[in-house]
Design a protein around this motif. Structure first.
Motif, PDB file in Angstrom:
ATOM      1  N   HIS A 267       0.830  -1.195   0.000  1.00  0.00           N
ATOM      2  CA  HIS A 267       0.000   0.000   0.000  1.00  0.00           C
ATOM      3  C   HIS A 267       0.871   1.254   0.000  1.00  0.00           C
ATOM      4  N   ILE A 268       1.998   1.153   0.694  1.00  0.00           N
ATOM      5  CA  ILE A 268       2.892   2.302   0.826  1.00  0.00           C
ATOM      6  C   ILE A 268       4.323   1.798   0.964  1.00  0.00           C
ATOM      7  N   VAL A 269       5.270   2.497   0.333  1.00  0.00           N
ATOM      8  CA  VAL A 269       6.677   2.076   0.296  1.00  0.00           C
ATOM      9  C   VAL A 269       7.544   3.276   0.656  1.00  0.00           C
ATOM     10  N   THR A 270       8.521   3.056   1.507  1.00  0.00           N
ATOM     11  CA  THR A 270       9.462   4.116   1.865  1.00  0.00           C
ATOM     12  C   THR A 270      10.868   3.732   1.410  1.00  0.00           C
ATOM     13  N   THR A 271      11.728   4.733   1.308  1.00  0.00           N
ATOM     14  CA  THR A 271      13.107   4.453   0.924  1.00  0.00           C
ATOM     15  C   THR A 271      14.013   5.599   1.331  1.00  0.00           C
TER      16      THR A 271
END
Length: 475
Positions: A267-271
């Motif tokens: 649903h949501i991805v961080t980096t």
């Protein structure tokens, strides 16, 4: 064209002259850092080398701007150029990762995770709660209603990878704010394989029923099946978030695809934007369009003013990663990592999970009679830069550890290949097998100076054939 006349040398020389005119010690430290990086066999999995274009994009007048808000909706006037910079960075980021939505303001990976957590909380808790009050504004809530909302936010549950299995502090652990925001439980790895036990993970999720399941890692040497994790999240009604800070470059370079591409399943991805992505130090969030309005609240909910000069550098890095040669680079990272693992294994070095599918290798130094701290320092004294890291069921804890984490993104940027990885494996084995722990200490050790000198010399000879920033001559 002479080194004195090429654009990169001219730019960096001129910049250092200006800095030196104010504070020579800072100019000297900057120049010394380039020298040290050129001389170091950098195997820290979370470090890389940004291009001259990325570095130069950070040193300019964009640094002088406040720009709280989002594109076209700033709380300060005169942000038209910041709008352009952010829009270009978003354009490249979305195209690079095939994402519905991108937010490039986070200052770091931790900031990106906090933005994601609060966006999920707002979407899953705040918005449903406020619907109880029809058209009333948030500012109209009574003290009692605010207390009720705060209680609804509290004790939400998070399920993430355990630290000793390779997870990160920001995935719900007490030393980090995420561990104070959430009631956290961990999933780990199968003791027999060192790889994620998806059945145990599913069982834990069904019993714990978390609001958020976090995928991703900082010290796990294998691929993660994000399709399976999304199935588990859907089964328990959780929002599925992935922290791809370490392997974003492998996603961008199309090494991780299908079930192993988090963009397709989370649903949501961080980096972060450095590490394997080879950009400036910073963060980003990718999300489904349904979460966009909540993520856009990152400033001022979590962040202060976005760093426009760093967003400019992110735009350059994303643009560079869209070039065909970046995919070649990303694949070479994994090829080199696997070659390094094979070189270590054939010399009898014990690896967590028995190898690697990604950019990092995790060495168990316990068979050498060492702690991670002893091994880390012995290698550093020999010109090999690594970092100690916990391993599954680590008897030495998170400070001394029993592992060493090594990675190939930086050396791959310098052009080293599989043959050089075997040589590096030999150097690492030489140091570890020659180091003896000091009696009664988990930090002190004994290593003959002739060994460390010999390894340092061999490392320098190896690196001489792969110059770092060859276009930059500081004179």
């Amino acid at each position: 064209m002479s080194a004195e006349l090429n654009p990169e040398s001219t730019a960096f020389r001129s910049a250092l002259e200006v800095v030196r005119s104010v504070e020579p010690r800072i100019a000297d430290a900057i120049a010394k850092e380039l020298h040290d990086q050129r001389e170091s066999l950098k195997l820290i999995a979370s470090e890389n080398y940004a291009s001259p274009a990325v570095l130069l994009a950070m040193g300019n007048w964009l640094s002088d701007k406040y720009a709280e808000g989002t594109i076209g909706r700033r709380f300060y006037a005169g942000c038209q150029n910041v709008d352009t910079v952010e829009a270009v960075a978003v354009e490249h980021a979305k195209a690079l990762f095939g994402a519905e939505y991108a937010y490039v303001q986070p200052h770091s990976g931790i900031d990106a995770n906090l933005v994601a957590y609060w966006a999920i909380l707002a979407d899953r808790v705040e918005v449903p709660y406020l619907k109880k009050f029809s058209k009333r504004q948030v500012n109209d809530l009574t003290d009692a209603e605010w207390a009720e909302l705060r209680a609804a936010f509290g004790n939400q549950r998070m399920l993430g990878m355990s630290l000793d299995a390779g997870g990160h502090l920001t995935h719900g652990f007490r030393p980090n704010i995420s561990g104070k925001m959430f009631d956290q439980r961990s999933y780990g790895v199968d003791p027999a394989t060192g790889q994620i036990d998806y059945k145990a993970l599913r069982d834990t999720a069904k019993e714990f029923k978390p609001l958020i399941i976090v995928g991703g890692y900082s010290a796990y040497p294998r691929k993660v099946n994000f399709a399976t994790l999304r199935e588990i999240a859907d089964e328990v009604g959780a929002t599925f978030m992935v922290d791809m800070a370490h392997f974003a470059g492998l996603v961008a370079g199309k090494v991780f695809t299908g079930d192993f591409n988090p963009i397709e399943h989370a649903h949501i991805v961080t980096t972060t934007t450095h590490k394997s992505l080879r950009g400036p130090r910073g963060g980003a969030v990718f999300a489904q369009e349904s979460l966009a309005s909540q993520v856009d609240r990152g400033c001022p909910m979590v962040l202060g003013g976005p760093l426009a000069h760093v967003m400019a550098a992110k735009a350059i890095a994303f643009a560079e990663a869209r070039r065909p040669e970046f995919a070649t680079y990303a694949q070479q990272i994994v090829t080199n990592s696997q070659a390094l693992a094979e070189g270590l294994l054939k010399r009898g070095v014990q690896l967590v999970s028995g190898g690697t599918d990604n950019h990092l290798v995790l060495i168990d130094v316990h068979p050498f009679g060492l702690t991670g701290r002893q091994a880390e320092q012995a290698l550093l004294d020999s010109g090999v830069v690594t970092n100690r890291n916990a391993i599954p069921n680590d008897p030495n804890g998170a400070w001394y550890t029993s592992g060493i984490r090594i990675g190939t993104p930086a050396l791959t940027s310098r052009g080293l290949g599989a043959a050089e990885m075997d040589t590096i494996a030999e150097l690492i084995h030489t140091v570890l097998s020659s180091t003896k722990p000091a009696e009664g200490s988990k930090a002190k050790f004994q290593l003959d100076e002739s060994v460390s000198d010999s390894v340092s010399k061999q490392a320098n000879e190896l690196l001489a054939g792969f110059p770092l920033y060859p276009s930059v001559d500081l004179g």
